[in-house]
Structures are given as structure tokens and as C-alpha cells.
Scaffold this active site. Structure first.
Site, mmCIF file in Angstrom:
data_model
loop_
_atom_site.group_PDB
_atom_site.id
_atom_site.type_symbol
_atom_site.label_atom_id
_atom_site.label_comp_id
_atom_site.label_asym_id
_atom_site.label_seq_id
_atom_site.Cartn_x
_atom_site.Cartn_y
_atom_site.Cartn_z
ATOM 1 N N GLU A 114 5.996 -76.619 45.225
ATOM 2 C CA GLU A 114 6.821 -75.168 45.548
ATOM 3 C C GLU A 114 6.146 -74.332 46.401
ATOM 4 O O GLU A 114 5.031 -74.320 46.474
ATOM 5 C CB GLU A 114 7.364 -74.533 44.152
ATOM 6 C CG GLU A 114 8.379 -75.389 43.454
ATOM 7 C CD GLU A 114 9.059 -74.960 42.140
ATOM 8 O OE1 GLU A 114 8.350 -73.948 41.708
ATOM 9 O OE2 GLU A 114 10.227 -75.114 41.844
ATOM 10 N N HIS A 229 14.847 -63.724 44.066
ATOM 11 C CA HIS A 229 14.893 -65.321 44.598
ATOM 12 C C HIS A 229 15.377 -65.401 46.006
ATOM 13 O O HIS A 229 16.635 -64.618 46.131
ATOM 14 C CB HIS A 229 15.483 -66.254 43.557
ATOM 15 C CG HIS A 229 15.004 -67.647 43.780
ATOM 16 N ND1 HIS A 229 15.548 -68.088 44.645
ATOM 17 C CD2 HIS A 229 14.325 -68.189 43.235
ATOM 18 C CE1 HIS A 229 15.137 -69.438 44.800
ATOM 19 N NE2 HIS A 229 14.203 -69.741 43.739
ATOM 20 N N ARG A 275 7.826 -66.487 47.740
ATOM 21 C CA ARG A 275 9.136 -65.815 47.614
ATOM 22 C C ARG A 275 9.405 -64.518 48.366
ATOM 23 O O ARG A 275 10.443 -64.438 48.974
ATOM 24 C CB ARG A 275 9.432 -65.916 46.267
ATOM 25 C CG ARG A 275 9.678 -67.078 45.660
ATOM 26 C CD ARG A 275 10.009 -67.058 44.104
ATOM 27 N NE ARG A 275 10.260 -68.325 43.798
ATOM 28 C CZ ARG A 275 10.380 -68.784 42.520
ATOM 29 N NH1 ARG A 275 10.634 -67.840 41.594
ATOM 30 N NH2 ARG A 275 10.552 -70.045 42.076
ATOM 31 N N HIS A 336 15.463 -61.870 40.096
ATOM 32 C CA HIS A 336 14.992 -63.415 39.486
ATOM 33 C C HIS A 336 14.338 -63.232 38.434
ATOM 34 O O HIS A 336 14.340 -63.777 37.260
ATOM 35 C CB HIS A 336 14.559 -64.390 40.881
ATOM 36 C CG HIS A 336 14.346 -65.499 40.116
ATOM 37 N ND1 HIS A 336 15.293 -66.358 39.467
ATOM 38 C CD2 HIS A 336 13.188 -66.230 40.259
ATOM 39 C CE1 HIS A 336 14.828 -67.514 39.170
ATOM 40 N NE2 HIS A 336 13.699 -67.416 39.392
ATOM 41 N N ARG A 371 4.827 -63.155 41.250
ATOM 42 C CA ARG A 371 4.627 -64.460 40.579
ATOM 43 C C ARG A 371 4.492 -65.712 41.274
ATOM 44 O O ARG A 371 5.515 -65.746 42.448
ATOM 45 C CB ARG A 371 5.639 -64.438 39.527
ATOM 46 C CG ARG A 371 5.800 -65.825 38.790
ATOM 47 C CD ARG A 371 7.086 -65.913 38.136
ATOM 48 N NE ARG A 371 8.284 -66.297 38.742
ATOM 49 C CZ ARG A 371 9.144 -67.187 38.459
ATOM 50 N NH1 ARG A 371 9.082 -67.717 37.417
ATOM 51 N NH2 ARG A 371 9.965 -67.265 39.345
HETATM 52 C C1 LIG Z 1 17.744 -69.600 37.052
HETATM 53 C C2 LIG Z 1 16.382 -69.268 36.611
HETATM 54 C C3 LIG Z 1 15.511 -70.619 37.054
HETATM 55 C C4 LIG Z 1 14.037 -70.252 36.669
HETATM 56 N N1 LIG Z 1 13.165 -71.262 37.051
HETATM 57 C C5 LIG Z 1 12.001 -71.410 36.608
HETATM 58 C C6 LIG Z 1 11.071 -72.162 36.913
HETATM 59 O O1 LIG Z 1 11.581 -73.289 37.646
HETATM 60 N N2 LIG Z 1 9.905 -72.277 36.562
HETATM 61 C C7 LIG Z 1 9.302 -71.345 35.935
HETATM 62 O O2 LIG Z 1 8.127 -71.007 35.583
HETATM 63 N N3 LIG Z 1 10.102 -70.196 35.450
HETATM 64 C C8 LIG Z 1 11.515 -70.162 36.014
HETATM 65 N N4 LIG Z 1 12.362 -69.057 35.646
HETATM 66 C C9 LIG Z 1 11.739 -68.049 34.832
HETATM 67 C C10 LIG Z 1 11.647 -68.578 33.384
HETATM 68 O O3 LIG Z 1 12.811 -69.142 32.991
HETATM 69 C C11 LIG Z 1 11.510 -67.287 32.362
HETATM 70 O O4 LIG Z 1 10.458 -66.253 32.936
HETATM 71 C C12 LIG Z 1 11.085 -67.749 31.159
HETATM 72 O O5 LIG Z 1 11.866 -68.702 30.687
HETATM 73 C C13 LIG Z 1 11.085 -66.661 30.012
HETATM 74 O O6 LIG Z 1 11.076 -67.093 28.747
HETATM 75 P P1 LIG Z 1 10.893 -65.880 27.438
HETATM 76 O O7 LIG Z 1 10.773 -66.783 26.389
HETATM 77 O O8 LIG Z 1 10.084 -65.024 27.677
HETATM 78 O O9 LIG Z 1 12.197 -65.231 27.595
HETATM 79 P P2 LIG Z 1 13.678 -65.841 27.469
HETATM 80 O O10 LIG Z 1 13.715 -67.192 28.015
HETATM 81 O O11 LIG Z 1 14.775 -65.088 28.449
HETATM 82 O O12 LIG Z 1 14.081 -65.742 26.110
HETATM 83 C C14 LIG Z 1 14.466 -64.046 25.567
HETATM 84 C C15 LIG Z 1 15.155 -64.208 24.065
HETATM 85 O O13 LIG Z 1 15.275 -63.039 23.631
HETATM 86 C C16 LIG Z 1 16.474 -62.783 23.311
HETATM 87 N N5 LIG Z 1 16.547 -61.237 23.082
HETATM 88 C C17 LIG Z 1 16.479 -60.524 24.239
HETATM 89 N N6 LIG Z 1 16.856 -59.077 23.668
HETATM 90 C C18 LIG Z 1 17.023 -59.373 22.451
HETATM 91 C C19 LIG Z 1 17.313 -58.605 21.229
HETATM 92 N N7 LIG Z 1 17.567 -56.879 21.343
HETATM 93 N N8 LIG Z 1 17.382 -59.079 20.051
HETATM 94 C C20 LIG Z 1 17.353 -60.244 19.713
HETATM 95 N N9 LIG Z 1 17.027 -61.009 20.624
HETATM 96 C C21 LIG Z 1 16.810 -60.668 21.850
HETATM 97 C C22 LIG Z 1 17.445 -63.450 24.007
HETATM 98 O O14 LIG Z 1 18.536 -63.680 23.477
HETATM 99 C C23 LIG Z 1 16.505 -64.766 24.377
HETATM 100 O O15 LIG Z 1 16.867 -65.749 23.265
HETATM 101 C C24 LIG Z 1 13.612 -69.217 35.853
HETATM 102 C C25 LIG Z 1 14.487 -68.163 35.327
HETATM 103 C C26 LIG Z 1 15.939 -68.225 35.754
HETATM 104 C C27 LIG Z 1 16.758 -67.220 35.419
#
Ligand SMILES: Cc1cc2nc3c(=O)[nH]c(=O)nc-3n(C[C@H](O)[C@H](O)[C@H](O)COP(=O)(O)OP(=O)(O)OC[C@H]3O[C@@H](n4cnc5c(N)ncnc54)[C@H](O)[C@@H]3O)c2cc1C
Length: 497
Positions: A114, A229, A275, A336, A371
Site C-alpha cells: 500500500e 481517504h 494518502r 477516514h 497514519r
Molecule cells: C472503511 C474503512 C477501511 C479501513 N481499512 C483499514 C485497513 O485496511 N487497515 C487498517 O489498519 N485500518 C483500516 N481502517 C481503520 C481501522 O479499521 C480502525 O482504525 C480500527 O478498526 C479501530 O479499531 P478500534 O477498536 O479502535 O475502534 P472500532 O473498531 O471503531 O470500535 C469502536 C467500538 O466502540 C463502540 N462505541 C463507541 N462509542 C461508544 C459508547 N459511547 N458506548 C459504548 N460503545 C461505544 C462502537 O460501537 C464500537 O464497537 C479502516 C477504517 C474504515 C472505516
């Protein structure tokens, strides 16, 4: 208020929250996972491209570190970056152990490339890596009887007593507030995409963790480094679906409506420049030619290979009437990823004792000004594991004061306020910023805050509380952008050129 006590309270069920839960449960500790939607509702489930790790023969953590620092414009925290890249191979092994499947031939992983990576190091599962990872971690969590999962539990407040976080209050199933207490509370609430009109993030990405942490007195930094993005589907009806960087990695080219491969005019790395460079180039090209979008051209690539490598993207495009083996894909940049957030140390500690944080809600220093692609899933695992290992075995807390209940305005007022905010942020605090635009945005946020304070109180609504959280996060983004006196990483203010 009724309360329940655990060893750990985890807020959020994306990769960061569930990794933390699983790691803590291996020590025999009881974990409660509060999540505002279904277990798998998260940014994690939407990740496409993959997860970066220096596991290829010609690769090393030193090269991964160097690429991460270059993408971050050198303002990354070097210790945090080293911690990330050195622990990457172990993170991949752990995912495989708990049942995640990645593309490869059994003994060798197939590694993608990438933008910004000097080697092939993206471990992936076709173009739906995030879903495969979330499937594996959520199945492991469901099978673990030390972990209690509470879906549809929206956290409205962190409980702070004598300067220490002792848990959180959640509205459970929309019927009532309950307190969840533990010596360790973990914020893993993900991103802030919904601050903007166009985002690749799902609806849960409403910056709740930023607002909850700010209210609890945590340090929040680098929110101005908002990653857009470069290539999301431009379609009037469909959401801003991501056309993964891996498609450009596979050879797709960017063209304007006249057919010119315009990246030649902007950067010698062409479509595989970092990006921010690609997103800004698209923005300038659209402004220059006064068009709504540019095009991603995959028509010269092998059609069978394209369909096999990108089945999810293919399905989304077909739904929009686009066959990417024959048609150019209309694309625009969209919000993004949030590089900034709640400041933590290498072990996920925030500035408030008893409160840890991991994943996209944090500012670990890993990303600096920008990032590097596929480093965020990795960050979610590595820092959640370190946080779980650093968690304290303090005595179980007791709730001494009755928590105050979250106040709300009516949903119709919240809809209006949220839409005004999203428009303001998109117009003034996007890829291209000016001092006049940023001041305009700040004025609008002040007005919306004042309006919220004036409006009559209404029954509890998740949507209305999320809107308050979005306003808090937006203020950090704008104030951060106004305070930054040079253009670095993702922050680009035309008045500073
Ligand atoms: C379309 C897309 C493609 C991506 N592609 C990539 C990739 O290829 N490689 C990569 O490294 N990253 C990628 N990313 C980024 C990556 O997916 C995220 O940064 C990462 O998954 C974040 O993980 P997290 O556990 O921190 O948050 P999340 O996976 O967003 O989880 C957050 C959780 O908190 C919960 N929550 C939020 N607020 C509250 C509240 N007040 N009370 C209770 N629960 C709450 C939500 O419901 C969710 O379950 C991508 C993101 C997107 C949107």
C-alpha cells in the site's frame, strides 16, 4: 443507580476493546464489554486493505519503522513507533492463533503493498480483512465465559472519584442507566468520522470516547490530523464506500474527466504517494477543473484477478451500476481516520488513573502527522495488549456518589445541530484549510453549543448525546488546527504556504 463490579470495564467492541478483553481474560480476570450497537458494529468490521507487519523475507521492523516515520512527517513518537513495529509479527501470530484466516498458501502469507510502504507487508483477507478479524475476535470473546458482553449499552459518562476512574455509566437497551465498576476502565470507542458530512466510517464513529475522556479531564492531542481517504465512491445515494488503497497498489491509475493521469502533475510517487498527498492532489484537480469527482481506472488490469482480489468492492460497485473491469470508478476523498485522540503512554495509560485507552480513540504518538496505511488495526492490537498487561490490581471500587444523568435535547433539534456541524466542518476544516474558514467553524461551534444549552430538555436519546460528543470533538479539531503554525502531515492551511 444499580451497579455491577468487574475486574475490567471495556467500552467498545472493535479490535482494540476485544483484544484487551481476551488478553485480560487469559489471566482469569472478569471483563465486562459495553458496546453501543451489536458486538460487531465497529470501524474494525469495515477495514479492507489489511494489517501491516514486517514478516516478509526482504523486510525488517527497521524498514517498517522508517516508513511509519516518513508518513507521519517525522513528528511521531519514536518509542511508540518502535513498540508498534517490533510487536507486529507477534500480533499477526496471535490473530492466526485465535482463528483469523489470511490469504496465503499455508506456510507463507501473501503480502500486499500500500501507499507509503517500501516493502510488501500488508497481511490481508481478500478485501475484507477487518470483517475477518472482527469475526475471529468476536467469536473468541463469545466463547469465553469470563467475558460478559452487553450490546446496546451506550456509555454516557466515566465515573471519577477522588481523581480516579472507577467505571462507567451506560444506558442499557434504551430502558435505564446502570453503573459498571472496575479498577481498570478501558476506552476503546474508535473514531470520529461523523464529525464530517462524508466519511468512510460507520454510524457508530461519533467521537464518544473523546468527549467522555475530555469530561474526565484527560489530555487530548493532535485532533487536527484528520486523515481523508483519497478514493471513496462518489455516488449521490450510496454511502462513501472505500475503494481500498490496495486497488491502487494493484495498478489502478487516477484520471481526471479529460482522461489525463493527473498525478504526474503533483508527485513523482504518483498514485502510491502517501494518502494526504493523493487526497490533496485530487482536491486541487477537482477545484482546477470544477468537477465533482475524479476517476479511478482499473480497466487495464486483469479482470479475473481484479474480481478475485476485490470481491467486496466489486459487489458494491455492481450495486451502483459500475463494472470496474470496463468502467472508470468515480471517486472523491472522504474523512477516514482520526490520528489524534486521548493521549496515552506505551501501556495505554491516560492522564487519569484507572483509565486506559486503546485503538483509534487514542493519540499514542504512533501516527504523528499522518497514519501509514494499515498501521491502525496493528496499533489497536499492540497497544490493547500492552494496556491489558499493564492493568492494575487495585481493590474493587465502590460507588459512593449517585452519578448525574446525561441531559438531552430532542432528536429533531439534534438532527439540525448535527447536520449544521457536519456541513461547517466539511466546508472549513477538511483537506484544505484557511484561518478565515477555521475561525468561521469555531464561531459556528460556539453558536451550536449555546443553542444546545438553551433548548428544553427531552427524554434520553443516543443520537442527541452523540451529537454533543461530536461538537466536543469538532472543537478540538478546530482549535488544534488554529494552533498549528506550520503545515505538517495532514494539516494544510493555505495561509501558511
Ligand atoms: C472503511 C474503512 C477501511 C479501513 N481499512 C483499514 C485497513 O485496511 N487497515 C487498517 O489498519 N485500518 C483500516 N481502517 C481503520 C481501522 O479499521 C480502525 O482504525 C480500527 O478498526 C479501530 O479499531 P478500534 O477498536 O479502535 O475502534 P472500532 O473498531 O471503531 O470500535 C469502536 C467500538 O466502540 C463502540 N462505541 C463507541 N462509542 C461508544 C459508547 N459511547 N458506548 C459504548 N460503545 C461505544 C462502537 O460501537 C464500537 O464497537 C479502516 C477504517 C474504515 C472505516
Amino acid at each position: 443507580m444499580q451497579s455491577e463490579t468487574f475486574d475490567h470495564v471495556v467500552i467498545g467492541s472493535g479490535l482494540a476493546g476485544l483484544t484487551y478483553a481476551l488478553r485480560s481474560a487469559t489471566r482469569g480476570e472478569r471483563v465486562c464489554v459495553l458496546t453501543k450497537g451489536q458486538l460487531t458494529d465497529s470501524n474494525t468490521s469495515w477495514a479492507q486493505g489489511g494489517i501491516a507487519a514486517a514478516v516478509g523475507e526482504a523486510d525488517s521492523w527497521e524498514l517498517h519503522e522508517q516508513d511509519t516515520m516518513v508518513a507521519g512527517a517525522g513528528i511521531n513518537d519514536e518509542d511508540a513507533v518502535r513498540h508498534l513495529v517490533q510487536n507486529a509479527p507477534e500480533a499477526i501470530e496471535w490473530l492466526i492463533q485465535i482463528g483469523a484466516h489470511f490469504d496465503g498458501d499455508g506456510s507463507h502469507l501473501s503480502l500486499g503493498r500500500e501507499g507509503g510502504h517500501s516493502r510488501n507487508r500488508i497481511v490481508h483477507h481478500a478485501d475484507n480483512t477487518g470483517w475477518e478479524i472482527e469475526r475471529a475476535v468476536s467469536e473468541a470473546v463469545r466463547a469465553n465465559n469470563l467475558i460478559t458482553i452487553l450490546p446496546f449499552s451506550f456509555v454516557t459518562q466515566l465515573l471519577i472519584e477522588e481523581g480516579r476512574c472507577i467505571g462507567a455509566v451506560a444506558m442499557v437497551n434504551g430502558v435505564g442507566f446502570r453503573a459498571y465498576l472496575a479498577p481498570n476502565t478501558v476506552l476503546a470507542t474508535g473514531g470520529a468520522g461523523k464529525v464530517y458530512q462524508h466519511t468512510t466510517n460507520p454510524n457508530v464513529a461519533t467521537a464518544d470516547g473523546i468527549a467522555l475522556a475530555a469530561e474526565a479531564g484527560c489530555k487530548i492531542e493532535n485532533m487536527e490530523f484528520m486523515q481523508f481517504h483519497p478514493t471513496t465512491l462518489y455516488h449521490p445515494q450510496l454511502r462513501s464506500s472505500l475503494i481500498s488503497e490496495a486497488v491502487r497498489g494493484a495498478g489502478a491509475t487516477l484520471r481526471n474527466h479529460q482522461g489525463r493521469r493527473f498525478m504526474y502533475d503533483y508527485d513523482s510517487r504518483l498514485e502510491l504517494a502517501p494518502r494526504d498527498v493523493v487526497a490533496r492532489s485530487i482536491h486541487f484537480e477537482m477545484q482546477r477543473l470544477k468537477t465533482w469527482c475524479v476517476y479511478l481506472d482499473t480497466t487495464h488490469l486483469n479482470p479475473e484477478k481484479l474480481r478475485a482480489e476485490f470481491p467486496t468492492i466489486n459487489a458494491t460497485l455492481l450495486e451502483a451500476g459500475i463494472d470496474f473491469t470496463k468502467d472508470w470508478i468515480p471517486v472523491v476523498p472522504a474523512q477516514h481516520y482520526s490520528c489524534g485522540g486521548v493521549v496515552t503512554d506505551l501501556e495505554g495509560r491516560t492522564s487519569v488513573p484507572g483509565l486506559l485507552a486503546a485503538g483509534e480513540v487514542t493519540c499514542t504518538g504512533v501516527h504523528g502527522g499522518n497514519r501509514l496505511a494499515s498501521n491502525s488495526l496493528l496499533e489497536a492490537i499492540v497497544f490493547a495488549m500492552s494496556a491489558a498487561d499493564a492493568a492494575e490490581s487495585e481493590p474493587k471500587p465502590i460507588l459512593r456518589q449517585e452519578p448525574k444523568q446525561a441531559q438531552c435535547v430532542s432528536e429533531s433539534d439534534a438532527v439540525r445541530i448535527r447536520h449544521t456541524l457536519q456541513r461547517t466542518m466539511t466546508n472549513n476544516v477538511g483537506i484544505f484549510r484557511t484561518f478565515a474558514g477555521l475561525n468561521e467553524a469555531l464561531k459556528s461551534i460556539d453558536q451550536l453549543d449555546a443553542e444546545l444549552a438553551r433548548l428544553p430538555e427531552a427524554p434520553f436519546s443516543t443520537y442527541a448525546r452523540e451529537t454533543v460528543h461530536l461538537l466536543t470533538a469538532a472543537r478540538y479539531i478546530v482549535e488544534g488546527a488554529l494552533a498549528r503554525k506550520e503545515n505538517v502531515g495532514l494539516h494544510y492551511n493555505a495561509d501558511l504556504v
